[in-house]
Design a protein around this motif. Structure first.
Motif, PDB file in Angstrom:
ATOM      1  N   PRO A   1     106.070  47.066  73.905  1.00 22.18           N
ATOM      2  CA  PRO A   1     107.020  47.183  75.570  1.00 22.18           C
ATOM      3  C   PRO A   1     106.883  45.945  76.121  1.00 22.18           C
ATOM      4  O   PRO A   1     108.424  45.081  76.183  1.00 22.18           O
ATOM      5  N   GLY A   2     105.708  45.100  76.451  1.00 18.81           N
ATOM      6  CA  GLY A   2     106.076  44.129  76.841  1.00 18.81           C
ATOM      7  C   GLY A   2     106.888  42.573  76.430  1.00 18.81           C
ATOM      8  O   GLY A   2     106.887  41.620  76.964  1.00 18.81           O
ATOM      9  N   ASP A   3     106.194  42.867  75.226  1.00 16.44           N
ATOM     10  CA  ASP A   3     106.872  41.788  73.622  1.00 16.44           C
ATOM     11  C   ASP A   3     108.117  42.080  74.024  1.00 16.44           C
ATOM     12  O   ASP A   3     108.899  40.943  73.441  1.00 16.44           O
ATOM     13  N   HIS A   4     108.924  43.164  74.480  1.00 13.19           N
ATOM     14  CA  HIS A   4     110.473  42.460  74.065  1.00 13.19           C
ATOM     15  C   HIS A   4     111.497  41.725  74.334  1.00 13.19           C
ATOM     16  O   HIS A   4     112.189  41.671  74.255  1.00 13.19           O
ATOM     17  N   ASN A   5     110.538  41.014  75.936  1.00 10.36           N
ATOM     18  CA  ASN A   5     111.962  40.287  76.523  1.00 10.36           C
ATOM     19  C   ASN A   5     111.461  38.403  76.107  1.00 10.36           C
ATOM     20  O   ASN A   5     112.543  38.027  75.500  1.00 10.36           O
ATOM     21  N   VAL A   6     109.902  38.448  75.214  1.00 12.94           N
ATOM     22  CA  VAL A   6     110.097  37.754  73.987  1.00 12.94           C
ATOM     23  C   VAL A   6     111.091  37.721  73.113  1.00 12.94           C
ATOM     24  O   VAL A   6     111.834  36.537  72.805  1.00 12.94           O
ATOM     25  N   VAL A   7     111.561  38.474  72.527  1.00 13.46           N
ATOM     26  CA  VAL A   7     112.062  38.979  71.652  1.00 13.46           C
ATOM     27  C   VAL A   7     113.498  38.666  71.256  1.00 13.46           C
ATOM     28  O   VAL A   7     114.226  37.768  70.707  1.00 13.46           O
ATOM     29  N   ALA A   8     113.696  39.085  72.781  1.00 14.01           N
ATOM     30  CA  ALA A   8     115.086  39.124  73.220  1.00 14.01           C
ATOM     31  C   ALA A   8     115.448  37.711  73.387  1.00 14.01           C
ATOM     32  O   ALA A   8     116.430  37.290  73.501  1.00 14.01           O
ATOM     33  N   ALA A   9     114.037  36.880  74.436  1.00 10.34           N
ATOM     34  CA  ALA A   9     114.312  35.330  74.233  1.00 10.34           C
ATOM     35  C   ALA A   9     115.049  34.552  73.174  1.00 10.34           C
ATOM     36  O   ALA A   9     115.968  33.718  73.365  1.00 10.34           O
ATOM     37  N   ALA A  10     114.261  35.177  72.474  1.00 13.00           N
ATOM     38  CA  ALA A  10     114.341  34.484  71.207  1.00 13.00           C
ATOM     39  C   ALA A  10     115.605  34.015  70.456  1.00 13.00           C
ATOM     40  O   ALA A  10     115.889  33.606  69.642  1.00 13.00           O
ATOM     41  N   ALA A  11     115.721  35.611  70.345  1.00 12.36           N
ATOM     42  CA  ALA A  11     117.501  36.448  69.548  1.00 12.36           C
ATOM     43  C   ALA A  11     118.491  35.928  70.607  1.00 12.36           C
ATOM     44  O   ALA A  11     119.568  35.322  70.048  1.00 12.36           O
ATOM     45  N   LYS A  12     118.227  35.084  71.711  1.00 14.91           N
ATOM     46  CA  LYS A  12     119.383  34.934  72.941  1.00 14.91           C
ATOM     47  C   LYS A  12     119.552  33.520  72.231  1.00 14.91           C
ATOM     48  O   LYS A  12     120.776  32.490  72.636  1.00 14.91           O
ATOM     49  N   THR A  13     118.843  32.567  72.189  1.00 22.38           N
ATOM     50  CA  THR A  13     118.200  31.124  71.462  1.00 22.38           C
ATOM     51  C   THR A  13     118.693  31.117  70.224  1.00 22.38           C
ATOM     52  O   THR A  13     118.702  29.372  69.944  1.00 22.38           O
ATOM     53  N   GLN A  14     118.655  32.061  69.443  1.00 17.58           N
ATOM     54  CA  GLN A  14     118.717  31.873  68.070  1.00 17.58           C
ATOM     55  C   GLN A  14     118.266  31.336  67.063  1.00 17.58           C
ATOM     56  O   GLN A  14     118.208  30.873  66.353  1.00 17.58           O
ATOM     57  N   ALA A  15     116.704  30.926  67.855  1.00 21.25           N
ATOM     58  CA  ALA A  15     115.219  31.117  66.874  1.00 21.25           C
ATOM     59  C   ALA A  15     115.100  31.443  66.236  1.00 21.25           C
ATOM     60  O   ALA A  15     115.441  32.839  65.790  1.00 21.25           O
ATOM     61  N   ALA A  16     114.274  30.486  65.170  1.00 21.11           N
ATOM     62  CA  ALA A  16     113.945  30.962  64.082  1.00 21.11           C
ATOM     63  C   ALA A  16     112.540  31.550  63.771  1.00 21.11           C
ATOM     64  O   ALA A  16     112.166  32.243  63.103  1.00 21.11           O
ATOM     65  N   MET A  17     111.740  30.999  65.209  1.00 19.62           N
ATOM     66  CA  MET A  17     110.181  31.076  64.904  1.00 19.62           C
ATOM     67  C   MET A  17     109.640  31.525  65.969  1.00 19.62           C
ATOM     68  O   MET A  17     110.653  30.904  67.810  1.00 19.62           O
ATOM     69  N   ILE A  18     108.743  32.529  66.038  1.00 20.90           N
ATOM     70  CA  ILE A  18     108.099  32.991  67.522  1.00 20.90           C
ATOM     71  C   ILE A  18     106.779  32.233  66.984  1.00 20.90           C
ATOM     72  O   ILE A  18     106.255  33.166  66.063  1.00 20.90           O
ATOM     73  N   VAL A  19     105.730  31.450  68.082  1.00 17.83           N
ATOM     74  CA  VAL A  19     104.896  31.374  67.726  1.00 17.83           C
ATOM     75  C   VAL A  19     103.951  31.721  69.113  1.00 17.83           C
ATOM     76  O   VAL A  19     104.372  32.074  70.483  1.00 17.83           O
ATOM     77  N   THR A  20     102.382  32.553  68.260  1.00 16.94           N
ATOM     78  CA  THR A  20     102.089  33.338  68.893  1.00 16.94           C
ATOM     79  C   THR A  20     100.444  33.250  68.241  1.00 16.94           C
ATOM     80  O   THR A  20     100.235  32.823  66.715  1.00 16.94           O
ATOM     81  N   GLU A  21      99.865  34.092  69.292  1.00 14.26           N
ATOM     82  CA  GLU A  21      98.045  33.676  68.291  1.00 14.26           C
ATOM     83  C   GLU A  21      98.729  35.783  68.455  1.00 14.26           C
ATOM     84  O   GLU A  21      97.677  35.837  68.018  1.00 14.26           O
ATOM     85  N   ASN A  22      99.192  36.666  68.762  1.00 17.24           N
ATOM     86  CA  ASN A  22      98.955  37.908  68.219  1.00 17.24           C
ATOM     87  C   ASN A  22      99.734  38.327  67.444  1.00 17.24           C
ATOM     88  O   ASN A  22     101.066  39.086  68.027  1.00 17.24           O
TER      89      ASN A  22
END
Length: 90
Positions: A10-31
């Motif tokens: 659930p801690g990753d929800h904010n990452v997806v929410a921020a990416a969706a809000k900015t219409q990002a095409a990619m999340i750069v992560t080591e996880n």
């Protein structure tokens, strides 16, 4: 956030929410396993490791302008243990 309901952490929800809000095409992560394609594809996103992102950037424009990114990739690769769950400086 309903679109992130398929995420295990659930801690990753904010990452997806921020990416969706900015219409990002990619999340750069080591996880990468924390951001499955089945969840991100519905949002027209993908997850990539930092190394893959940098390698793709270099491949797109192999000019002098990318020299700094190439050096950053070399530094990153030599300093971090990719097999660990969390990045650790060696």
């Amino acid at each position: 956030m309903p679109v992130a309901a398929g995420l295990l952490d659930p801690g990753d929800h904010n990452v997806v929410a921020a990416a969706a809000k900015t219409q990002a095409a990619m999340i750069v992560t080591e996880n990468l396993k924390d951001f499955p394609a089945t969840v991100l594809s519905d949002l027209n996103m993908e997850a990539k490791s930092a190394d893959a992102f940098i390698a793709d950037t270099i491949a797109l424009d192999d000019t002098r302008d990318v020299a700094a990114i190439r050096r950053m990739r070399e530094w990153f690769s030599s300093r971090f243990d990719r097999d660990a769950r969390n990045l650790t400086i060696q």
